[in-house]
Design a protein around this motif. Structure first.
Motif, PDB file in Angstrom:
ATOM      1  N   GLN A   1      54.089 -33.632 -14.953  1.00  0.00           N
ATOM      2  CA  GLN A   1      53.549 -34.919 -14.523  1.00  0.00           C
ATOM      3  C   GLN A   1      54.199 -36.093 -15.254  1.00  0.00           C
ATOM      4  N   ASN A   2      55.370 -35.881 -15.796  1.00  0.00           N
ATOM      5  CA  ASN A   2      56.059 -36.934 -16.534  1.00  0.00           C
ATOM      6  C   ASN A   2      56.727 -37.899 -15.549  1.00  0.00           C
ATOM      7  N   ALA A   3      56.109 -39.081 -15.383  1.00  0.00           N
ATOM      8  CA  ALA A   3      56.618 -40.051 -14.407  1.00  0.00           C
ATOM      9  C   ALA A   3      57.994 -40.574 -14.786  1.00  0.00           C
ATOM     10  N   THR A   4      58.226 -40.759 -16.087  1.00  0.00           N
ATOM     11  CA  THR A   4      59.521 -41.289 -16.535  1.00  0.00           C
ATOM     12  C   THR A   4      60.649 -40.334 -16.171  1.00  0.00           C
ATOM     13  N   LYS A   5      60.443 -39.047 -16.410  1.00  0.00           N
ATOM     14  CA  LYS A   5      61.480 -38.066 -16.074  1.00  0.00           C
ATOM     15  C   LYS A   5      61.708 -38.011 -14.566  1.00  0.00           C
ATOM     16  N   TYR A   6      60.618 -38.163 -13.806  1.00  0.00           N
ATOM     17  CA  TYR A   6      60.774 -38.140 -12.350  1.00  0.00           C
ATOM     18  C   TYR A   6      61.607 -39.327 -11.879  1.00  0.00           C
ATOM     19  N   LEU A   7      61.290 -40.506 -12.398  1.00  0.00           N
ATOM     20  CA  LEU A   7      62.009 -41.703 -11.969  1.00  0.00           C
ATOM     21  C   LEU A   7      63.471 -41.666 -12.406  1.00  0.00           C
ATOM     22  N   ARG A   8      63.758 -40.980 -13.492  1.00  0.00           N
ATOM     23  CA  ARG A   8      65.145 -40.847 -13.956  1.00  0.00           C
ATOM     24  C   ARG A   8      65.908 -39.761 -13.210  1.00  0.00           C
ATOM     25  N   GLY A   9      65.197 -39.012 -12.379  1.00  0.00           N
ATOM     26  CA  GLY A   9      65.847 -37.936 -11.646  1.00  0.00           C
ATOM     27  C   GLY A   9      66.014 -36.663 -12.447  1.00  0.00           C
ATOM     28  N   GLU A  10      65.331 -36.557 -13.590  1.00  0.00           N
ATOM     29  CA  GLU A  10      65.452 -35.375 -14.435  1.00  0.00           C
ATOM     30  C   GLU A  10      64.622 -34.210 -13.915  1.00  0.00           C
TER      31      GLU A  10
ATOM     32  N   THR B   1      62.229 -32.874 -10.236  1.00  0.00           N
ATOM     33  CA  THR B   1      61.902 -33.111  -8.830  1.00  0.00           C
ATOM     34  C   THR B   1      60.507 -32.571  -8.555  1.00  0.00           C
ATOM     35  N   ILE B   2      59.859 -33.143  -7.560  1.00  0.00           N
ATOM     36  CA  ILE B   2      58.534 -32.690  -7.149  1.00  0.00           C
ATOM     37  C   ILE B   2      58.576 -32.511  -5.639  1.00  0.00           C
ATOM     38  N   ASN B   3      58.295 -31.295  -5.189  1.00  0.00           N
ATOM     39  CA  ASN B   3      58.353 -31.033  -3.746  1.00  0.00           C
ATOM     40  C   ASN B   3      57.023 -31.396  -3.086  1.00  0.00           C
ATOM     41  N   GLN B   4      56.978 -31.282  -1.767  1.00  0.00           N
ATOM     42  CA  GLN B   4      55.804 -31.699  -1.011  1.00  0.00           C
ATOM     43  C   GLN B   4      54.559 -30.908  -1.379  1.00  0.00           C
ATOM     44  N   ARG B   5      54.723 -29.602  -1.622  1.00  0.00           N
ATOM     45  CA  ARG B   5      53.559 -28.814  -2.019  1.00  0.00           C
ATOM     46  C   ARG B   5      53.009 -29.297  -3.361  1.00  0.00           C
ATOM     47  N   GLU B   6      53.908 -29.597  -4.272  1.00  0.00           N
ATOM     48  CA  GLU B   6      53.468 -30.052  -5.593  1.00  0.00           C
ATOM     49  C   GLU B   6      52.773 -31.410  -5.495  1.00  0.00           C
ATOM     50  N   TRP B   7      53.289 -32.293  -4.612  1.00  0.00           N
ATOM     51  CA  TRP B   7      52.594 -33.568  -4.416  1.00  0.00           C
ATOM     52  C   TRP B   7      51.187 -33.331  -3.879  1.00  0.00           C
ATOM     53  N   ALA B   8      51.058 -32.383  -2.950  1.00  0.00           N
ATOM     54  CA  ALA B   8      49.741 -32.079  -2.389  1.00  0.00           C
ATOM     55  C   ALA B   8      48.791 -31.561  -3.465  1.00  0.00           C
ATOM     56  N   LEU B   9      49.307 -30.700  -4.348  1.00  0.00           N
ATOM     57  CA  LEU B   9      48.475 -30.184  -5.438  1.00  0.00           C
ATOM     58  C   LEU B   9      48.083 -31.293  -6.412  1.00  0.00           C
ATOM     59  N   LEU B  10      49.015 -32.180  -6.714  1.00  0.00           N
ATOM     60  CA  LEU B  10      48.707 -33.294  -7.613  1.00  0.00           C
ATOM     61  C   LEU B  10      47.634 -34.197  -7.015  1.00  0.00           C
ATOM     62  N   ASN B  11      47.713 -34.434  -5.719  1.00  0.00           N
ATOM     63  CA  ASN B  11      46.693 -35.239  -5.072  1.00  0.00           C
ATOM     64  C   ASN B  11      45.331 -34.552  -5.116  1.00  0.00           C
TER      65      ASN B  11
ATOM     66  N   GLU C   1      46.832 -45.991  -8.440  1.00  0.00           N
ATOM     67  CA  GLU C   1      47.757 -44.929  -8.821  1.00  0.00           C
ATOM     68  C   GLU C   1      48.668 -44.607  -7.634  1.00  0.00           C
ATOM     69  N   ASN C   2      49.894 -44.276  -7.925  1.00  0.00           N
ATOM     70  CA  ASN C   2      50.891 -43.937  -6.906  1.00  0.00           C
ATOM     71  C   ASN C   2      51.218 -42.457  -7.040  1.00  0.00           C
ATOM     72  N   ILE C   3      50.751 -41.651  -6.098  1.00  0.00           N
ATOM     73  CA  ILE C   3      50.922 -40.191  -6.190  1.00  0.00           C
ATOM     74  C   ILE C   3      51.707 -39.712  -4.975  1.00  0.00           C
ATOM     75  N   GLY C   4      53.008 -39.822  -5.060  1.00  0.00           N
ATOM     76  CA  GLY C   4      53.835 -39.418  -3.943  1.00  0.00           C
ATOM     77  C   GLY C   4      54.061 -40.499  -2.924  1.00  0.00           C
ATOM     78  N   ASP C   5      53.480 -41.687  -3.152  1.00  0.00           N
ATOM     79  CA  ASP C   5      53.693 -42.812  -2.255  1.00  0.00           C
ATOM     80  C   ASP C   5      55.048 -43.445  -2.563  1.00  0.00           C
ATOM     81  N   GLN C   6      55.554 -44.181  -1.620  1.00  0.00           N
ATOM     82  CA  GLN C   6      56.830 -44.868  -1.807  1.00  0.00           C
ATOM     83  C   GLN C   6      56.571 -46.287  -2.331  1.00  0.00           C
ATOM     84  N   PRO C   7      57.508 -46.914  -3.056  1.00  0.00           N
ATOM     85  CA  PRO C   7      58.839 -46.384  -3.350  1.00  0.00           C
ATOM     86  C   PRO C   7      58.922 -45.601  -4.656  1.00  0.00           C
ATOM     87  N   HIS C   8      57.895 -45.713  -5.525  1.00  0.00           N
ATOM     88  CA  HIS C   8      57.978 -45.068  -6.833  1.00  0.00           C
ATOM     89  C   HIS C   8      56.780 -44.148  -7.035  1.00  0.00           C
TER      90      HIS C   8
END
Length: 372
Positions: A292-301, A303-313, A353-360
């Motif tokens: 759940q590290n947002a900084t690493k996600y935004l840096r591209g370090e 990835t989170i797939n659609q299933r993982e976004w669904a679980l996070l939600n 909170e932004n959980i899989g929404d665009q742009p970030h």
């Protein structure tokens, strides 16, 4: 001349909130102009011996004394309440559910919501559908809530991690009116470390009180998320509020502020809510191991797939349901003590909170309220 202009700058900055933007510089220039003229006249008169040095000192001292008195009077008038407490003065309980999205509550039409307590408050009271935060993160949003000012005016943000002591707060106003004031915050950004507790007779916040909360905040995030999840303080504010209410014997009206960290990241709802929203043990195990590290996600370090976004939600929904339970504990406590009918109970959020929404995705965003 320096002394006169120094005083003028302080009046402009602390009384009128003038910063160093174009507007603030203009205000400071206007404040300095008459003071500079007076200083030059006094200096010139001393140079041509129309005034002795002693007389010039007396004039300067008197002028500075008057300037100080004006500052004190202005500050005093800003802090002086226009109302008085009566027997019908209501209690005020302000609950901030940190990082709560309005669109995840039943009262805003979310079909999957399990928020009966907040929904009940919304039904019995007023539900605002056009309420917006002033910032996407905790400190400036709470500073706006406490002062009624935008971040550009109160100045509490990443470049200045402290609410200026010259700005009167809601708690100070209410205490001056005769309210008993108490605060219980699970978020270190709303603590004595950031100057947010002025005006409170009683205040609790977790951890040691450091002037700059950033290192402490990062360390607590690391140790809570990766080492000892049991150290999370979620639920502590409600527990301390209930204890405080049960022991309270004052006849004065009360103003109480509470901050609940749920549903803030990391999303790890307590077992009953986790099992309710993710009944399959395999799903729970998978969800709790998502990075759940947002900084690493935004840096591209990562990835989170659609299933993982669904679980996070789903985890987030569990956190929201848990936060609703905490609101219910506060509600029930007020009801037990017979305080509910004479209490203005406000439930809101500092930001969304932004959980899989665009742009970030996985970052904090400022959707509306809620303000049930």
């Amino acid at each position: 001349l320096d002394l006169f202009c120094f005083g003028a700058l302080h009046v402009a900055e602390f009384r009128w909130g003038a910063g160093w933007d174009a507007r603030g510089i203009g205000i400071k220039a206007l404040a300095c102009l008459p003071c500079g003229v007076i200083g030059l006249i006094v200096w010139r008169m001393a140079r041509v011996r129309m005034l002795s040095r002693l007389a010039a000192g007396v004039v300067i001292g008197a002028a500075l004394g008057i300037l100080g008195a004006v500052m004190i009077a202005q500050q005093g008038s800003a802090r002086r309440p226009a109302l008085t407490v009566t027997e019908r003065t209501p209690n005020i309980v302000l609950i901030v559910v940190d990082t709560l999205r309005a669109d995840r509550l039943g009262c805003y039409g979310y079909a999957k919501a399990h928020t009966p307590n907040i929904d009940r408050i919304a039904r019995r009271g007023l539900l605002f559908d056009r309420a917006f935060t002033t910032s996407s993160w905790t400190l400036p949003a709470h500073a706006s809530l406490f002062t009624g000012l935008y971040p550009s005016s109160h100045g509490a943000h990443w470049e200045h991690l402290y609410l200026a002591p010259t700005l009167p707060t809601l708690a100070e106003y209410l205490r001056a009116l005769g309210y008993e004031t108490a605060g219980f915050s699970e978020n270190s950004w709303v603590s004595p470390a950031t100057g947010m507790t002025r005006g409170f007779d009683t205040y609790w916040a977790p951890g040691p009180l450091l002037r700059n909360p950033r290192p402490r905040y990062l360390w607590e995030t690391i140790r809570v998320q990766y080492f000892r999840p049991s150290l999370r303080v979620e639920g502590e504010a409600a527990k301390r509020f209930v204890d405080w209410v049960e022991r309270r014997d004052s006849e004065r009206p009360a103003f109480v502020f509470l901050n609940f960290m749920a549903p803030h990241t990391p999303y790890r709802p307590p077992a009953p809510w986790l099992e309710q929203f993710l009944p399959d043990p395999k799903d729970r195990e998978e969800a709790l191991h998502i990075n759940q590290n947002a900084t690493k996600y935004l840096r591209g370090e990562i990835t989170i797939n659609q299933r993982e976004w669904a679980l996070l939600n789903t985890l987030y929904d569990g956190e929201v349901a848990y936060a609703d339970n905490l609101v219910g504990q506060v509600y029930a406590s007020l009801e037990r003590r017979g305080m509910l009918e004479n209490t203005l109970l406000i439930v809101t959020s500092d930001h969304g909170e932004n959980i899989g929404d665009q742009p970030h995705p996985l970052t904090q965003t400022p959707p509306r309220g809620p303000y049930p």
